[in-house]
Design a protein around this motif. Structure first.
Motif, mmCIF file in Angstrom:
data_model
loop_
_atom_site.group_PDB
_atom_site.id
_atom_site.type_symbol
_atom_site.label_atom_id
_atom_site.label_comp_id
_atom_site.label_asym_id
_atom_site.label_seq_id
_atom_site.Cartn_x
_atom_site.Cartn_y
_atom_site.Cartn_z
ATOM 1 N N PRO A 86 0.818 -1.212 0.000
ATOM 2 C CA PRO A 86 0.000 0.000 0.000
ATOM 3 C C PRO A 86 0.852 1.263 0.000
ATOM 4 O O PRO A 86 1.753 1.416 0.831
ATOM 5 N N HIS A 87 0.547 2.141 -0.945
ATOM 6 C CA HIS A 87 1.334 3.359 -1.116
ATOM 7 C C HIS A 87 0.464 4.416 -1.784
ATOM 8 O O HIS A 87 -0.668 4.141 -2.194
ATOM 9 N N THR A 88 1.004 5.601 -1.910
ATOM 10 C CA THR A 88 0.297 6.686 -2.571
ATOM 11 C C THR A 88 1.270 7.503 -3.395
ATOM 12 O O THR A 88 2.470 7.572 -3.088
ATOM 13 N N HIS A 89 0.753 8.107 -4.471
ATOM 14 C CA HIS A 89 1.539 9.049 -5.279
ATOM 15 C C HIS A 89 0.970 10.441 -5.032
ATOM 16 O O HIS A 89 -0.142 10.753 -5.474
ATOM 17 N N PRO A 90 1.704 11.293 -4.320
ATOM 18 C CA PRO A 90 1.144 12.600 -3.935
ATOM 19 C C PRO A 90 0.911 13.551 -5.100
ATOM 20 O O PRO A 90 0.152 14.507 -4.958
ATOM 21 N N ARG A 91 1.535 13.264 -6.253
ATOM 22 C CA ARG A 91 1.428 14.226 -7.360
ATOM 23 C C ARG A 91 0.875 13.612 -8.641
ATOM 24 O O ARG A 91 0.988 14.232 -9.705
ATOM 25 N N ALA A 92 0.276 12.416 -8.592
ATOM 26 C CA ALA A 92 -0.113 11.801 -9.862
ATOM 27 C C ALA A 92 -1.243 10.792 -9.734
ATOM 28 O O ALA A 92 -1.342 10.065 -8.742
ATOM 29 N N THR A 93 -2.069 10.753 -10.771
ATOM 30 C CA THR A 93 -2.979 9.641 -11.022
ATOM 31 C C THR A 93 -2.188 8.562 -11.756
ATOM 32 O O THR A 93 -1.276 8.860 -12.526
ATOM 33 N N VAL A 138 -5.882 -5.732 -7.516
ATOM 34 C CA VAL A 138 -5.544 -4.326 -7.305
ATOM 35 C C VAL A 138 -6.661 -3.659 -6.511
ATOM 36 O O VAL A 138 -7.787 -4.150 -6.448
ATOM 37 N N GLY A 139 -6.337 -2.529 -5.907
ATOM 38 C CA GLY A 139 -7.373 -1.797 -5.196
ATOM 39 C C GLY A 139 -6.871 -0.481 -4.657
ATOM 40 O O GLY A 139 -5.666 -0.254 -4.553
ATOM 41 N N PHE A 140 -7.823 0.402 -4.339
ATOM 42 C CA PHE A 140 -7.490 1.646 -3.649
ATOM 43 C C PHE A 140 -8.555 1.920 -2.592
ATOM 44 O O PHE A 140 -9.653 1.358 -2.622
ATOM 45 N N VAL A 141 -8.222 2.789 -1.628
ATOM 46 C CA VAL A 141 -9.110 3.118 -0.521
ATOM 47 C C VAL A 141 -9.482 4.587 -0.623
ATOM 48 O O VAL A 141 -8.609 5.453 -0.795
ATOM 49 N N THR A 142 -10.778 4.872 -0.518
ATOM 50 C CA THR A 142 -11.234 6.258 -0.574
ATOM 51 C C THR A 142 -10.849 6.990 0.704
ATOM 52 O O THR A 142 -10.470 6.381 1.706
ATOM 53 N N SER A 143 -10.957 8.293 0.683
ATOM 54 C CA SER A 143 -10.507 9.116 1.800
ATOM 55 C C SER A 143 -11.502 9.072 2.970
ATOM 56 O O SER A 143 -12.624 8.589 2.839
ATOM 57 N N ASN A 144 -11.065 9.598 4.128
ATOM 58 C CA ASN A 144 -11.933 9.691 5.309
ATOM 59 C C ASN A 144 -13.198 10.469 4.957
ATOM 60 O O ASN A 144 -13.146 11.402 4.151
ATOM 61 N N ILE A 179 -4.474 5.881 -1.371
ATOM 62 C CA ILE A 179 -3.687 4.693 -1.043
ATOM 63 C C ILE A 179 -4.138 3.538 -1.932
ATOM 64 O O ILE A 179 -5.339 3.276 -2.060
ATOM 65 N N HIS A 180 -3.180 2.844 -2.546
ATOM 66 C CA HIS A 180 -3.517 1.736 -3.432
ATOM 67 C C HIS A 180 -2.443 0.641 -3.341
ATOM 68 O O HIS A 180 -1.384 0.841 -2.762
ATOM 69 N N PHE A 181 -2.748 -0.512 -3.943
ATOM 70 C CA PHE A 181 -1.859 -1.672 -3.846
ATOM 71 C C PHE A 181 -2.103 -2.590 -5.027
ATOM 72 O O PHE A 181 -3.099 -2.480 -5.743
ATOM 73 N N GLN A 182 -1.179 -3.546 -5.215
ATOM 74 C CA GLN A 182 -1.352 -4.639 -6.177
ATOM 75 C C GLN A 182 -0.766 -5.912 -5.561
ATOM 76 O O GLN A 182 0.199 -5.848 -4.801
#
Length: 214
Positions: free
Chosen positions: A105-112, A124-130, A153-156
């Motif tokens: 699980p990680h995030t890219h602060p500046r990119a889709t 694969v998956g991602f988690v929506t924000s609070n 935050i997303h992962f594979q």
């Protein structure tokens, strides 16, 4: 039309314009890594010194070394490896997975990120924000495409029996990456253990044990 409405429209327009890397104001701006000048991005090389190799990278056909704790390897092609990407707002990666390997699980602060599976099968998956924190997940087969929205935050994970190869494009020349476990438990200096113990609702000794692994 009221001034307030006009202001709102202009503000929305400017928000869209500045939502990604700045647009180039010339044909290209090949990065000059040797320049001592500090700017938001990288200084342009003299266009007269630009060569074809500034726009070229070789090696995405080569499998990365997945002999590590997570069983994956990311080969990055951003502005550091390919100076011609400077100001163009795009980069890419190759991700190799050993069987059951993960891209943690990680995030890219500046990119889709938009990812396609070249070989194998990938969860694969991602988690929506609070406050929702909803998991949006999918199993991908060869040729499938999935997009991870900027900053989430997303992962594979390789869920097949063989190796997996994926290629992803990112909407920044320098998307950045924050691996959640590394950032939370491996910061330098450490985040105080009592803070993490309260945040994760575990004993402080559990936190210390996890921090020792990073």
């Amino acid at each position: 039309m009221s001034r307030l409405l006009i202001f709102g429209i202009l503000l929305s327009t400017f928000s869209i314009v500045f939502a990604s890397d700045p647009s180039p104001l010339q044909d290209f701006c090949v990065a000059d890594p040797n320049s001592p000048v500090l700017v938001n991005g990288l200084v342009c090389k003299d266009p007269k010194q630009v060569q074809a190799d500034d726009f070229f990278f070789r090696g995405l056909n080569i499998m990365g070394n997945t002999s590590n704790d997570v069983g994956s390897n990311v080969t990055t092609v951003n502005v550091v490896q390919l100076p011609g990407l400077n100001t163009l707002g795009i980069s890419m990666v190759r991700i190799d997975f050993a069987p059951m390997g993960i891209n943690a699980p990680h995030t890219h602060p500046r990119a889709t990120e938009i990812l396609t599976v070249i070989e194998g099968r990938l969860l694969v998956g991602f988690v929506t924000s609070n406050m929702e924190n909803r998991l949006i997940s999918k199993v991908l087969e060869e040729g499938d495409v999935f997009v991870f929205p900027e900053g989430l935050i997303h992962f594979q994970q390789n869920i097949g029996h063989g190796n997996v190869v994926a290629i992803a494009a990112l909407s920044s020349q320098n998307p950045g990456v924050i691996t959640i476990a590394n950032a939370v438990f491996g910061s330098n200096p450490n985040i105080p253990g009592d803070i993490l113990a309260k945040a994760f609702q575990v004993d402080i000794n559990v936190v210390a044990k996890i921090q020792s692994k990073f």
